[in-house]
Design a protein around this motif. Structure first.
Motif, PDB file in Angstrom:
ATOM      1  N   LEU A   1       5.457   4.635  10.340  1.00 17.65           N
ATOM      2  CA  LEU A   1       4.456   3.669  10.029  1.00 17.65           C
ATOM      3  C   LEU A   1       4.603   2.785   8.839  1.00 17.65           C
ATOM      4  CD1 LEU A   1       1.372   5.365  11.757  1.00 17.65           C
ATOM      5  CD2 LEU A   1       2.804   3.397  12.661  1.00 17.65           C
ATOM      6  N   TYR A   2       4.905   3.472   7.766  1.00 17.95           N
ATOM      7  CA  TYR A   2       5.076   2.754   6.486  1.00 17.95           C
ATOM      8  C   TYR A   2       5.981   1.760   6.491  1.00 17.95           C
ATOM      9  CZ  TYR A   2       1.409   5.338   3.767  1.00 17.95           C
ATOM     10  OH  TYR A   2       0.156   5.820   3.504  1.00 17.95           O
ATOM     11  N   THR A   3       7.399   2.121   7.052  1.00 21.20           N
ATOM     12  CA  THR A   3       8.442   1.209   7.207  1.00 21.20           C
ATOM     13  C   THR A   3       7.853  -0.013   8.075  1.00 21.20           C
ATOM     14  OG1 THR A   3       9.804   2.890   7.065  1.00 21.20           O
ATOM     15  CG2 THR A   3      10.937   1.013   7.637  1.00 21.20           C
ATOM     16  N   LEU A   4       7.343   0.166   9.085  1.00 21.29           N
ATOM     17  CA  LEU A   4       6.763  -0.902  10.193  1.00 21.29           C
ATOM     18  C   LEU A   4       5.819  -1.806   9.418  1.00 21.29           C
ATOM     19  CD1 LEU A   4       7.784  -1.187  13.164  1.00 21.29           C
ATOM     20  CD2 LEU A   4       5.463  -0.242  13.757  1.00 21.29           C
ATOM     21  N   ARG A   5       5.084  -1.174   8.322  1.00 22.16           N
ATOM     22  CA  ARG A   5       4.162  -1.931   7.892  1.00 22.16           C
ATOM     23  C   ARG A   5       4.746  -2.832   6.674  1.00 22.16           C
ATOM     24  NH1 ARG A   5      -0.110  -1.274   3.195  1.00 22.16           N
ATOM     25  NH2 ARG A   5      -2.072  -2.133   4.015  1.00 22.16           N
ATOM     26  N   ALA A   6       5.982  -2.464   6.191  1.00 19.01           N
ATOM     27  CA  ALA A   6       6.810  -3.108   5.320  1.00 19.01           C
ATOM     28  C   ALA A   6       7.524  -4.260   5.852  1.00 19.01           C
ATOM     29  CB  ALA A   6       7.841  -2.364   4.659  1.00 19.01           C
ATOM     30  N   MET A   7       7.830  -4.145   7.349  1.00 19.61           N
ATOM     31  CA  MET A   7       8.359  -5.358   8.253  1.00 19.61           C
ATOM     32  C   MET A   7       7.289  -6.176   8.940  1.00 19.61           C
ATOM     33  SD  MET A   7      10.709  -2.676  10.288  1.00 19.61           S
ATOM     34  CE  MET A   7      11.430  -4.117  11.332  1.00 19.61           C
ATOM     35  N   THR A   8       5.979  -5.804   8.557  1.00 19.18           N
ATOM     36  CA  THR A   8       5.029  -6.769   9.321  1.00 19.18           C
ATOM     37  C   THR A   8       4.156  -7.875   8.324  1.00 19.18           C
ATOM     38  OG1 THR A   8       4.304  -4.865  10.624  1.00 19.18           O
ATOM     39  CG2 THR A   8       2.685  -6.491  10.421  1.00 19.18           C
TER      40      THR A   8
ATOM     41  N   THR B   1      -4.360  -9.210   4.986  1.00 19.83           N
ATOM     42  CA  THR B   1      -4.440  -8.561   3.376  1.00 19.83           C
ATOM     43  C   THR B   1      -5.808  -9.297   3.045  1.00 19.83           C
ATOM     44  OG1 THR B   1      -2.277  -8.694   3.053  1.00 19.83           O
ATOM     45  CG2 THR B   1      -3.653  -8.736   1.245  1.00 19.83           C
ATOM     46  N   GLY B   2      -6.528  -8.197   2.348  1.00 21.10           N
ATOM     47  CA  GLY B   2      -7.917  -8.237   1.602  1.00 21.10           C
ATOM     48  C   GLY B   2      -9.124  -8.094   2.669  1.00 21.10           C
ATOM     49  N   GLN B   3      -8.853  -8.009   4.019  1.00 22.03           N
ATOM     50  CA  GLN B   3      -9.814  -7.948   4.813  1.00 22.03           C
ATOM     51  C   GLN B   3     -10.394  -6.296   5.152  1.00 22.03           C
ATOM     52  OE1 GLN B   3      -9.803  -9.803   8.636  1.00 22.03           O
ATOM     53  NE2 GLN B   3      -8.361 -11.491   7.844  1.00 22.03           N
ATOM     54  N   GLN B   4     -11.789  -5.947   5.139  1.00 18.48           N
ATOM     55  CA  GLN B   4     -12.222  -4.851   5.271  1.00 18.48           C
ATOM     56  C   GLN B   4     -12.688  -4.718   6.964  1.00 18.48           C
ATOM     57  OE1 GLN B   4     -12.701  -2.337   3.254  1.00 18.48           O
ATOM     58  NE2 GLN B   4     -12.080  -3.271   1.273  1.00 18.48           N
ATOM     59  N   VAL B   5     -12.002  -3.634   7.467  1.00 16.32           N
ATOM     60  CA  VAL B   5     -12.134  -3.335   8.906  1.00 16.32           C
ATOM     61  C   VAL B   5     -12.592  -2.148   9.273  1.00 16.32           C
ATOM     62  CG1 VAL B   5     -10.956  -3.483  11.205  1.00 16.32           C
ATOM     63  CG2 VAL B   5     -10.243  -5.222   9.387  1.00 16.32           C
TER      64      VAL B   5
ATOM     65  N   GLY C   1      -2.152  -5.569   7.003  1.00 11.83           N
ATOM     66  CA  GLY C   1      -2.714  -5.560   5.538  1.00 11.83           C
ATOM     67  C   GLY C   1      -3.952  -4.983   5.347  1.00 11.83           C
ATOM     68  N   ALA C   2      -4.761  -5.066   6.395  1.00  9.96           N
ATOM     69  CA  ALA C   2      -6.263  -4.744   6.309  1.00  9.96           C
ATOM     70  C   ALA C   2      -6.562  -3.351   5.486  1.00  9.96           C
ATOM     71  CB  ALA C   2      -6.974  -4.887   7.343  1.00  9.96           C
ATOM     72  N   GLN C   3      -7.804  -3.240   4.863  1.00  6.80           N
ATOM     73  CA  GLN C   3      -8.189  -1.885   4.503  1.00  6.80           C
ATOM     74  C   GLN C   3      -9.127  -1.405   5.880  1.00  6.80           C
ATOM     75  OE1 GLN C   3     -10.072  -2.600   0.821  1.00  6.80           O
ATOM     76  NE2 GLN C   3      -8.257  -2.108  -0.196  1.00  6.80           N
ATOM     77  N   VAL C   4      -8.812  -0.244   6.265  1.00  3.24           N
ATOM     78  CA  VAL C   4      -9.372   0.206   7.324  1.00  3.24           C
ATOM     79  C   VAL C   4     -10.080   1.616   7.323  1.00  3.24           C
ATOM     80  CG1 VAL C   4      -9.051   0.761   9.674  1.00  3.24           C
ATOM     81  CG2 VAL C   4      -7.613  -0.753   8.937  1.00  3.24           C
ATOM     82  N   HIS C   5     -11.510   1.318   7.763  1.00  2.97           N
ATOM     83  CA  HIS C   5     -12.120   2.712   7.940  1.00  2.97           C
ATOM     84  C   HIS C   5     -12.386   3.014   9.315  1.00  2.97           C
ATOM     85  CE1 HIS C   5     -13.791   3.028   3.713  1.00  2.97           C
ATOM     86  NE2 HIS C   5     -13.246   1.583   3.608  1.00  2.97           N
ATOM     87  N   ALA C   6     -11.822   4.275   9.794  1.00  6.26           N
ATOM     88  CA  ALA C   6     -12.182   4.719  11.076  1.00  6.26           C
ATOM     89  C   ALA C   6     -13.204   5.978  11.219  1.00  6.26           C
ATOM     90  CB  ALA C   6     -10.562   5.366  11.506  1.00  6.26           C
TER      91      ALA C   6
END
Length: 408
Positions: A185-192, A197-201, A238-243
């Motif tokens: 997942l960290y690699t996939l994020r680097a490719m995405t 970015t900057g959004q709170q979800v 790139g979002a900051q996510v709260h689940a």
């Protein structure tokens, strides 16, 4: 949770046209790079590989070629016409992963040495570099290794910390290659592309359990897979996510802030506390509309009981309550799990809940709804736009909904 849906929230496939390069170093964990290669190929990404001389003592280049890696590099000097192979990843790739990375490779990267093909390629690579070390705990804890690791993190590389446990040499401590889901997942994020970015979800997911007695509760079969797909997709972008997670919901990467709850009241409180600082709320949770009036902490005994009546009281409607409190710059996506009249019920819910978008699906079929890796949905938004989508992976549904939101 059904076997098909266990890792369904990680099975993203929209990376056709993206390119990754993998570096593999000399470690017992080198064989795990084959599993990573398979997973990246499943996303649609083209993937090349470079093996150090030491890595070739543990696993052969042919193994990677057989799984579709291209090109596959080994020695420092080229064979044939590829005289600029040390520059190729930097020219063509969106991300570079080194897993497993040995202490020697960390030292080369930290000091800017380029005395083998892998270190040359990494030094010439200007994109995201993901590094996942694996080594003996004593080597990992050595001050020289820790200094090199700190230097690499200071440079902004994606540093995937090794895990703890028993090693091949039987030593116990930190140094094991990190969990493959995490590296993937960290690699996939680097490719995405980081278009969130900057959004709170905030995402709510899974079922709630409304306790009745000491051992019984009122609930539903939701697995939380759909919500987990949204949480991971938004984080990848790139979002900051709260689940806000109901019971037995899927694993999520550590960078997603997880709020585990049990009942509807807990889920409402957690969501209400988070909502004022969120940009987007995605409400996929199958929240119980009613709770049984509790019998108590003891187990109910059926002895002498021919019939049983249980009274239920309504729970707070989380989507409606937070939808009413929504600010103009906040967006809400709600879900409608239905057994019939899908279009009418979904559009009605869109209006009643003050949502910006409703995603409706028919539950109770193998290809849609609870505990399924796929979904077939009807989507409506507040502008009057509607679409009906065929059966597709829940990861794809989540990705397309996020695309839609970004266009609203």
């Amino acid at each position: 949770m059904s076997p098909a849906s266990v890792n369904a929230h990680l099975a993203f496939t929209g990376y056709l046209g993206r390119r990754l390069h993998m570096g593999v170093c000399g470690s017992v964990a080198a064989y795990k790079a084959l599993d990573l290669l398979r997973r990246f190929k499943d996303t649609g990404a083209d993937t090349g590989v470079t093996l150090t001389d030491s890595a070739c003592q543990f696993i052969t280049p042919l193994s990677f070629e057989a799984l579709g890696a291209s090109p596959v590099y080994t020695g420092m000097y080229p064979v044939g016409d590829d005289v600029f192979g040390h520059l190729t990843p930097g020219d063509a790739c969106h991300a570079f992963l080194i897993a497993p990375a040995t202490a020697a490779t960390l030292a080369r990267l930290a000091c800017g040495l380029a005395d083998d093909m892998l270190s040359c390629q990494a030094l010439a690579f200007e994109g995201p570099l993901v590094i996942a070390p694996a080594m003996n705990p004593r080597m990992w804890n050595n001050p020289a290794t820790q200094e090199n690791w700190a230097r690499l993190k200071q440079r902004g590389h994606v540093a995937v910390e090794p895990g703890c446990g028993r090693m091949a040499c039987m030593d116990v401590g930190q140094g094991r290659l990190a969990d493959l889901d995490t590296i993937f997942l960290y690699t996939l994020r680097a490719m995405t592309p980081q278009d969130m970015t900057g959004q709170q979800v905030m995402v709510t997911l899974g079922p709630t359990r409304e306790q009745w007695d000491g051992v019984r509760f009122w609930s539903n079969p939701s697995s939380g897979v759909m919500g987990a797909c949204f949480a991971v997709a938004a984080w990848l972008r790139g979002a900051q996510v709260h689940a806000v997670c109901g019971p037995a919901t899927p694993w999520l990467p550590a960078d997603i802030t997880r709020h585990d709850v049990t009942g509807a009241a807990q889920m409402y409180q957690a969501a209400a506390d988070l909502w004022p600082r969120m940009d987007t709320g995605i409400f996929t949770a199958a929240v119980a509309d009613f709770s049984p009036e509790p019998f108590g902490a003891e187990k109910f005994k059926k002895s002498g009981t021919e019939t049983l009546s249980i009274r239920f009281t309504p729970n707070t409607d989380i989507l409606k309550t937070l939808g009413t409190a929504k600010r103009e710059n906040q967006r809400i996506v709600g879900f409608a799990a239905e057994t019939g009249n899908l279009h009418e019920n979904a559009v009605g819910k869109l209006r009643r809940k003050n949502a910006d978008m409703i995603v409706g699906n028919i539950v109770g079929t193998p290809e849609s709804g609870f505990q399924s890796a796929t979904n077939k949905v009807f989507v409506a938004d507040k502008t009057g736009r509607t679409e009906e989508w065929p059966v597709q992976p829940k990861t794809e549904v989540a990705w397309r909904i996020l695309d839609w939101l970004l266009q609203m």
